[in-house]
Design an enzyme around this catalytic site. Structure first.
Site, PDB file in Angstrom:
ATOM      1  N   SER A  81       0.824  -1.216   0.000  1.00  0.00           N
ATOM      2  CA  SER A  81       0.000   0.000   0.000  1.00  0.00           C
ATOM      3  C   SER A  81       0.857   1.264   0.000  1.00  0.00           C
ATOM      4  CB  SER A  81      -0.879   0.053   1.240  1.00  0.00           C
ATOM      5  OG  SER A  81      -1.888  -0.875   1.159  1.00  0.00           O
ATOM      6  N   PRO A 140      -0.563  -2.500   8.233  1.00  0.00           N
ATOM      7  CA  PRO A 140       0.680  -2.628   9.015  1.00  0.00           C
ATOM      8  C   PRO A 140       1.606  -1.407   8.955  1.00  0.00           C
ATOM      9  CG  PRO A 140       0.871  -3.839   6.965  1.00  0.00           C
ATOM     10  CD  PRO A 140      -0.541  -3.300   6.997  1.00  0.00           C
ATOM     11  N   GLY A 141       1.321  -0.424   8.083  1.00  0.00           N
ATOM     12  CA  GLY A 141       2.111   0.800   8.212  1.00  0.00           C
ATOM     13  C   GLY A 141       2.716   1.381   6.947  1.00  0.00           C
ATOM     14  N   GLY A 142       2.272   0.929   5.770  1.00  0.00           N
ATOM     15  CA  GLY A 142       2.858   1.451   4.520  1.00  0.00           C
ATOM     16  C   GLY A 142       2.697   2.958   4.359  1.00  0.00           C
ATOM     17  N   ASP A 192      -5.067   2.336  14.513  1.00  0.00           N
ATOM     18  CA  ASP A 192      -5.559   1.050  13.982  1.00  0.00           C
ATOM     19  C   ASP A 192      -5.567   0.046  15.122  1.00  0.00           C
ATOM     20  OD1 ASP A 192      -5.878  -1.451  12.446  1.00  0.00           O
ATOM     21  OD2 ASP A 192      -5.315  -0.233  10.708  1.00  0.00           O
ATOM     22  N   ASP A 217     -10.573   3.478  17.419  1.00  0.00           N
ATOM     23  CA  ASP A 217     -11.482   3.500  16.270  1.00  0.00           C
ATOM     24  C   ASP A 217     -11.230   4.783  15.470  1.00  0.00           C
ATOM     25  OD1 ASP A 217     -13.524   3.612  14.467  1.00  0.00           O
ATOM     26  OD2 ASP A 217     -15.151   3.374  15.918  1.00  0.00           O
ATOM     27  N   ASP A 245      -6.910   5.131   5.050  1.00  0.00           N
ATOM     28  CA  ASP A 245      -7.009   3.967   4.147  1.00  0.00           C
ATOM     29  C   ASP A 245      -7.897   2.893   4.784  1.00  0.00           C
ATOM     30  OD1 ASP A 245      -6.421   2.454   1.879  1.00  0.00           O
ATOM     31  OD2 ASP A 245      -4.532   1.673   2.663  1.00  0.00           O
ATOM     32  N   LYS A 305     -13.027   2.889  -1.218  1.00  0.00           N
ATOM     33  CA  LYS A 305     -13.205   1.557  -1.820  1.00  0.00           C
ATOM     34  C   LYS A 305     -14.570   1.574  -2.488  1.00  0.00           C
ATOM     35  CE  LYS A 305      -9.810   0.829   1.177  1.00  0.00           C
ATOM     36  NZ  LYS A 305      -8.400   0.902   0.844  1.00  0.00           N
TER      37      LYS A 305
HETATM   38  N1  SAM Z   1      -2.590   1.907   4.699  1.00  0.00           N
HETATM   39  C1  SAM Z   1      -2.215   0.655   5.317  1.00  0.00           C
HETATM   40  C2  SAM Z   1      -0.791   0.354   4.923  1.00  0.00           C
HETATM   41  O1  SAM Z   1      -0.227   1.082   4.110  1.00  0.00           O
HETATM   42  O2  SAM Z   1      -0.202  -0.596   5.448  1.00  0.00           O
HETATM   43  C3  SAM Z   1      -3.150  -0.472   4.946  1.00  0.00           C
HETATM   44  C4  SAM Z   1      -4.505  -0.276   5.524  1.00  0.00           C
HETATM   45  S1  SAM Z   1      -5.584  -1.628   5.330  1.00  0.00           S
HETATM   46  C5  SAM Z   1      -6.051  -1.486   3.663  1.00  0.00           C
HETATM   47  C6  SAM Z   1      -7.005  -1.122   6.173  1.00  0.00           C
HETATM   48  C7  SAM Z   1      -6.841  -0.997   7.670  1.00  0.00           C
HETATM   49  O3  SAM Z   1      -7.968  -0.275   8.158  1.00  0.00           O
HETATM   50  C8  SAM Z   1      -6.808  -2.322   8.419  1.00  0.00           C
HETATM   51  O4  SAM Z   1      -5.586  -2.457   9.105  1.00  0.00           O
HETATM   52  C9  SAM Z   1      -7.966  -2.218   9.428  1.00  0.00           C
HETATM   53  O5  SAM Z   1      -7.645  -2.716  10.700  1.00  0.00           O
HETATM   54  C10 SAM Z   1      -8.180  -0.709   9.493  1.00  0.00           C
HETATM   55  N2  SAM Z   1      -9.526  -0.270   9.911  1.00  0.00           N
HETATM   56  C11 SAM Z   1     -10.721  -0.595   9.386  1.00  0.00           C
HETATM   57  N3  SAM Z   1     -11.709   0.032  10.078  1.00  0.00           N
HETATM   58  C12 SAM Z   1     -11.106   0.772  11.038  1.00  0.00           C
HETATM   59  C13 SAM Z   1     -11.568   1.642  12.045  1.00  0.00           C
HETATM   60  N4  SAM Z   1     -12.854   1.887  12.201  1.00  0.00           N
HETATM   61  N5  SAM Z   1     -10.655   2.256  12.837  1.00  0.00           N
HETATM   62  C14 SAM Z   1      -9.322   2.034  12.672  1.00  0.00           C
HETATM   63  N6  SAM Z   1      -8.837   1.217  11.722  1.00  0.00           N
HETATM   64  C15 SAM Z   1      -9.714   0.588  10.920  1.00  0.00           C
END
Ligand code: SAM
Length: 355
Positions: free
Chosen positions: A189, A221-223, A239, A259, A275, A304
């Site tokens: 990501s 995970p942190g991208g 997250d 959240d 994201d 999305k």
């Molecule tokens: N941008 C991230 C990266 O570069 O590694 C990837 C993110 S991943 C597509 C989506 C993330 O959104 C997941 O880790 C999920 O736990 C988090 N997520 C979904 N709903 C959430 C919420 N309400 N609050 C915090 N995190 C949430």
């Protein structure tokens, strides 16, 4: 004479790309017909009145097209190119359009079906460029403001010849930035945010400076946090999922298990990036409220899209954001693009307009 617009898009998004160009050209009072075969990776829009192509050339804004990766103005398809001499008719067509070009792009659609053709195109690029240079169509230094020449091949005997305007088109071959994923990146990501920075901040890199602060919602995970931290920006990564350990060890990223819809920073930050996998309308409203309430100045966020009516959903999100910001009287600029690294998604950039 230029008679059509050729737009590249992600394979599978031809309908959205076609709907959008139809609407944008319509807003400029240009009507035409569309060719948009499913999974072809491109759309052709041919105005009924060829004279109106010039109006679109000067007035259509590439940055306002969400689903188009590239915008090219083309001659009628050149068919029947002979294997013994393809160069002469292609050069003649190129010369009929402009006196000189800043760059030459030989391209195909970005589809699996076109992969074999791209081998031919790469081999042909050298001889063609050599001939174009010899014919004086491109100089050694290249005049950066001159149009770019595009040859878009359907097969080895048929191509569109056209041009794009630097500053109102993608600067990349096939509209695709070639980005390398570094080993230290916690996820793929990371490329999405890098492409978003290149796409939206090309003209205003000052919006992304060392020492700034950011919040990353849905960070694990942190991208995305990694992209910010490597620019010396302090990040609060929100997250419930686990973050990359090495990234946390950098000392620039603080991880909060919370959240993303409830979290707000104690004091305003420069950047919000988001994201989270959620309904696009919810994300759009959340991001707009952050700007409307002064919690950040700039935001990049991923939406999305649903399986159907994806262009409608993008417009709905735009409307939600504009309504929230208008009600709060906070002037902002909003852009959307389906980036190369986006799949069934689009990326948004929202930034406070300078008063
Ligand atoms: N941008 C991230 C990266 O570069 O590694 C990837 C993110 S991943 C597509 C989506 C993330 O959104 C997941 O880790 C999920 O736990 C988090 N997520 C979904 N709903 C959430 C919420 N309400 N609050 C915090 N995190 C949430």
């Amino acid at each position: 004479m230029l008679n059509a617009l050729l737009l590249y898009c992600r394979a599978g998004f031809e309908k959205e790309c076609a709907g959008e160009i139809h609407e944008q050209a319509g807003a400029l009072e240009v009507a035409g017909y569309l060719k948009a075969e499913p999974n072809s990776g491109f759309v052709v829009f041919t105005p009924y009145d060829p004279a109106s192509v010039a109006a679109l050339y000067s007035r259509l804004r590439f940055s306002e097209l969400i689903f188009a990766r590239q915008l090219i103005f083309v001659l009628p398809l050149l068919n029947g190119l002979s294997p013994t001499d393809r160069i002469t008719p292609l050069l003649t067509a190129a010369r009929s359009l402009a006196e000189g070009y800043s760059q030459i792009f030989l391209e195909t659609a970005d589809t699996n079906a076109a992969k074999a053709l791209s081998v031919f195109v790469r081999k042909f690029a050298g001889p063609f460029e050599h001939a174009a240079r010899h014919a004086g169509l491109i100089g050694d230094t290249g005049n950066r403001s001159a149009p770019r020449l595009h040859l878009f091949f359907f097969d080895s005997t048929a191509a569109y010849v056209g041009l794009s305007k630097p500053g109102n088109s993608s600067p990349w071959l096939m509209g695709i930035p070639r980005l390398k994923l570094l080993r230290s990146a916690p996820s793929r990501s990371a490329l999405k945010l890098e492409e978003a920075f290149l796409t939206f901040l090309g003209d205003e890199p000052e919006n992304l400076r060392p020492g700034m602060s950011a919040v990353d919602l849905g960070a694990a995970p942190g991208g995305w946090s990694w992209q910010l931290a490597r620019r010396s920006i302090r990040v609060t990564a929100v997250d419930n999922g686990p973050m990359d350990k090495e990234l946390l060890d950098s000392g620039l990223v603080e991880h909060l298990r919370a959240d993303g819809f409830r979290y707000r920073p104690g004091k305003p930050v420069d950047w919000l990036v988001c994201d989270m996998v959620e309904q696009p309308a919810r994300i759009a409203a959340l991001v707009a409220r952050w700007l409307a309430e002064g919690d950040c100045r700039h935001a990049i966020f991923n939406l999305k899209l649903p399986m159907k009516k994806r262009f409608d959903e993008a417009k709905r999100c735009r409307k939600i954001i504009e309504e929230i910001l208008n009600a709060a009287k906070v002037p902002c600029r909003l852009g959307f693009k389906q980036l190369y690294h986006d799949r069934e998604e689009i990326t948004g950039y929202l930034t406070r307009a300078i008063a």
